[in-house]
Design an enzyme around this catalytic site. Structure first.
Site, mmCIF file in Angstrom:
data_model
loop_
_atom_site.group_PDB
_atom_site.id
_atom_site.type_symbol
_atom_site.label_atom_id
_atom_site.label_comp_id
_atom_site.label_asym_id
_atom_site.label_seq_id
_atom_site.Cartn_x
_atom_site.Cartn_y
_atom_site.Cartn_z
ATOM 1 N N TYR A 1 0.838 -1.208 0.000
ATOM 2 C CA TYR A 1 0.000 0.000 0.000
ATOM 3 C C TYR A 1 0.867 1.249 0.000
ATOM 4 O O TYR A 1 0.666 2.173 -0.803
ATOM 5 C CB TYR A 1 -0.929 0.008 1.218
ATOM 6 N N GLY B 1 -11.789 9.786 9.064
ATOM 7 C CA GLY B 1 -13.007 9.067 9.409
ATOM 8 C C GLY B 1 -14.096 9.308 8.384
ATOM 9 O O GLY B 1 -13.937 10.080 7.441
ATOM 10 N N THR C 1 -15.224 7.288 6.162
ATOM 11 C CA THR C 1 -14.992 6.632 4.883
ATOM 12 C C THR C 1 -15.005 5.111 5.114
ATOM 13 O O THR C 1 -15.085 4.648 6.252
ATOM 14 C CB THR C 1 -13.631 7.019 4.274
#
Length: 248
Positions: A147, A181, A183
């Site tokens: 990632y 936050g 999401t």
């Protein structure tokens, strides 16, 4: 302006679409979940055009762009928001399939959409490309492996876009939000809603609206101003200590 937002079915993408639409701009909201896009479009009377697009498929991207009505084709702002993180396992325990999905979405998908949209911007001598990155692209931490590498790609790709596009009238920026936050990010990454909720316990994280406001600010600056990189963190978040393993 005409704005194309990928990953617009939730989180940052949906809020970015709303931010531009509220100001009267025409927003092409692209994602895989068409039902959510339709609901978003229903909030704005004709200002949001929902299109189904899977950024991991070149065919899907090409089909979506080709399907745009003529009056929606001259995209002036591209927000490459579609992306995800999967898993927090170390390299020797991680899923190769998860790695491949992140690379296909965060790197290849973002690059393909940009490749197909940027030439029109250059031809018209105006445009803004906003890529959504992450502090993980700059700072390593355990479990970020692929990632973090994909977001490092987003950062370097954006810088190279800026180098390529100098003098064309087309700008490029990278927004890198930290703890956020509201999401689906942690739900998708951890595949566990309860564990995802614990990520934000006792914090005041960034909101999708905070990121949307930043995207809108970048896109509406005077055309001679380019914002190369914006790294955002909530005040509850700092830089972690370097890990040291001690044999005592």
């Amino acid at each position: 302006m005409i704005i194309l937002v990928t990953g617009a079915s939730s989180g940052f993408g949906a809020e970015i679409a709303r931010r531009f639409a509220r100001e009267g701009h025409n927003v092409i909201a692209a994602a895989r979940r068409k039902d959510r896009l339709d609901a978003l479009a229903a909030e704005f009377n004709g200002k949001v055009l929902p299109i189904e697009m899977d950024v991991t498929s070149k065919t899907s991207i090409e089909r979506a762009l080709a399907s745009l009505p003529q009056e929606w084709k001259e995209i002036e702002v591209l927000v490459n928001n579609a992306g995800l993180a999967l898993g927090i396992q170390p390299v020797h325990k991680a899923s190769l399939e998860d790695w491949e999905t992140m690379i296909e979405t965060n790197c290849k998908g973002l690059a393909t959409v940009t490749y197909l949209v940027a030439p029109g911007m250059v031809e018209r001598k105006r445009g803004v490309i906003i890529n959504v990155g992450s502090p993980a692209g700059a700072y390593p931490y355990p479990g970020a492996n692929a990632y973090g590498a994909t977001k490092a790609f987003v950062h370097q790709f954006t810088l190279n876009l800026i180098a390529d596009l100098a003098g064309t009238g087309v700008r490029a920026s990278n927004i890198a939000p930290g703890l956020s936050g509201g999401t689906e990010f942690s739900n998708v990454r951890l595949k566990d809603d309860e564990a995802a909720a614990k990520v934000y316990e006792g914090t005041v994280p960034l909101s999708a609206a905070d990121v949307a406001e930043t995207a809108y600010w970048i896109a509406t600056l005077p055309p001679h101003v380019n914002i190369n990189y914006v790294e955002m963190m909530p005040t509850c978040q700092g830089f972690g200590p370097l890990a040291i393993k001690r044999n005592l």
